[in-house]
Design an enzyme around this catalytic site. Sequence first.
Site, mmCIF file in Angstrom:
data_model
loop_
_atom_site.group_PDB
_atom_site.id
_atom_site.type_symbol
_atom_site.label_atom_id
_atom_site.label_comp_id
_atom_site.label_asym_id
_atom_site.label_seq_id
_atom_site.Cartn_x
_atom_site.Cartn_y
_atom_site.Cartn_z
ATOM 1 N N SER A 264 4.086 5.242 -6.594
ATOM 2 C CA SER A 264 2.847 4.793 -5.951
ATOM 3 C C SER A 264 3.163 4.008 -4.689
ATOM 4 O O SER A 264 4.263 3.490 -4.523
ATOM 5 C CB SER A 264 2.030 3.914 -6.905
ATOM 6 O OG SER A 264 1.576 4.652 -8.023
ATOM 7 N N SER A 302 1.399 10.055 -8.329
ATOM 8 C CA SER A 302 1.489 8.970 -7.358
ATOM 9 C C SER A 302 0.115 8.369 -7.094
ATOM 10 O O SER A 302 -0.863 9.083 -6.912
ATOM 11 C CB SER A 302 2.083 9.483 -6.039
ATOM 12 O OG SER A 302 2.423 8.415 -5.182
ATOM 13 N N ASP A 304 -1.647 6.501 -4.350
ATOM 14 C CA ASP A 304 -1.498 6.154 -2.935
ATOM 15 C C ASP A 304 -2.836 5.650 -2.406
ATOM 16 O O ASP A 304 -3.756 6.438 -2.163
ATOM 17 C CB ASP A 304 -1.018 7.375 -2.144
ATOM 18 C CG ASP A 304 0.275 7.936 -2.718
ATOM 19 O OD1 ASP A 304 1.208 7.148 -2.913
ATOM 20 O OD2 ASP A 304 0.331 9.155 -2.982
#
Length: 387
Positions: A264, A302, A304
């Site tokens: 992340s 992830s 983001d």
Amino acid sequence: MRRRLACLALAIPVSLPAQVRARALGLAPGVFAPGPRNAITDVAGVRVGHATVSDGDSIRTGVTAIVPHGGDLFRDRVPAALHVGNGFGKLLGVTQVRELGEIETPILLTCTLCIWPAGDALAQWMLAKPENAAVRSINPIVGETNDGALNATRSRAGIGHAVVEALSTADTGVVAEGSVGAGHGTVMFGWKGGIGTASRRLPARLGGYTVGILVQGNYGGVLQMAGVPIGQLLGRYAFQRDVAPDFGRPSGPGDAQAEHGDGSCMIVIATDAPMLARNLERLGARAIMGLARTGSSASNGSGDYVLAFSTAARVRRNPDAALAASEELGNDAMSALFQAVTEATEEALYNALLMATPVSSRAGTVRPLPVDSVRPLLRARGIGTSR
């Protein structure tokens, strides 16, 4: 037992030779010049503080606080917006940010399972202010990345105290980077990750505005720096076991070969350009372009997130005002700021990698990107370096 808190300047020795900022390697993305600190604190009034939580052989985490200005944040709110690259993560307070387009507290970054105690500590810190004695609702903003490769993330002891420490030490000066605060336990591309920051200042003819970036880097992919495929050249990159199965198979918390780009990244944008939520969200979208330039593809695993805010006095909001009048930049004035954000995000992420120092826990040791190996790879592509 009380957890040991190591604040920003004390958390990691600053004399280690591995610690260099991107510009020391000739990495200066883009065309715009940075501010004097090349940090988010180049946006006037923005403050940053860290508290690193390290205890025994297993707790390696922390808190980083970003304070938009030194006034009454609850009554002098700053416009804000969120852009999500990939949403595999948690961001406390996000629905109110999207609904109202503003924030009323500092922004905290911490570990995944720490967001709730951190949010509670931030709410208590805000409610304890004398001017907030009659306040009955508060919306703390807390972002996270998962530092579980190094940190015993289920143990959240010490986080509340770390929140207060980070907030109380926040200042407008040089921002500590690398393995400090919320970056203490993070990993990037199989090497040690951390906190990074950078800024850009537009020329006067483009408004003279400043954009500052702070990142909490904890993601993977195929590392590149200024287009040079560093991860591949150093033999550590996502999907390596799938495309080069005969290559060596290291194991441990820093094994980039075993992952598919997961992790992340939290990105915080501050600017003094007068903008409301709509254009701040557009600004946030360009930060993802800077993230991509480093080799991230925003994988399925992830989280983001980009949180952007404007400190400009002409767009701040008082919740008691029945009518809000604001002067914001027009759409055609945004292009230079888009460029500035893309550049500064890329550089901040390089700084997070390059300023990181080794961190060990019972899970193992994650070492920083080997700068002495990176130098000749960049030089071979014509990217000037200096010590």
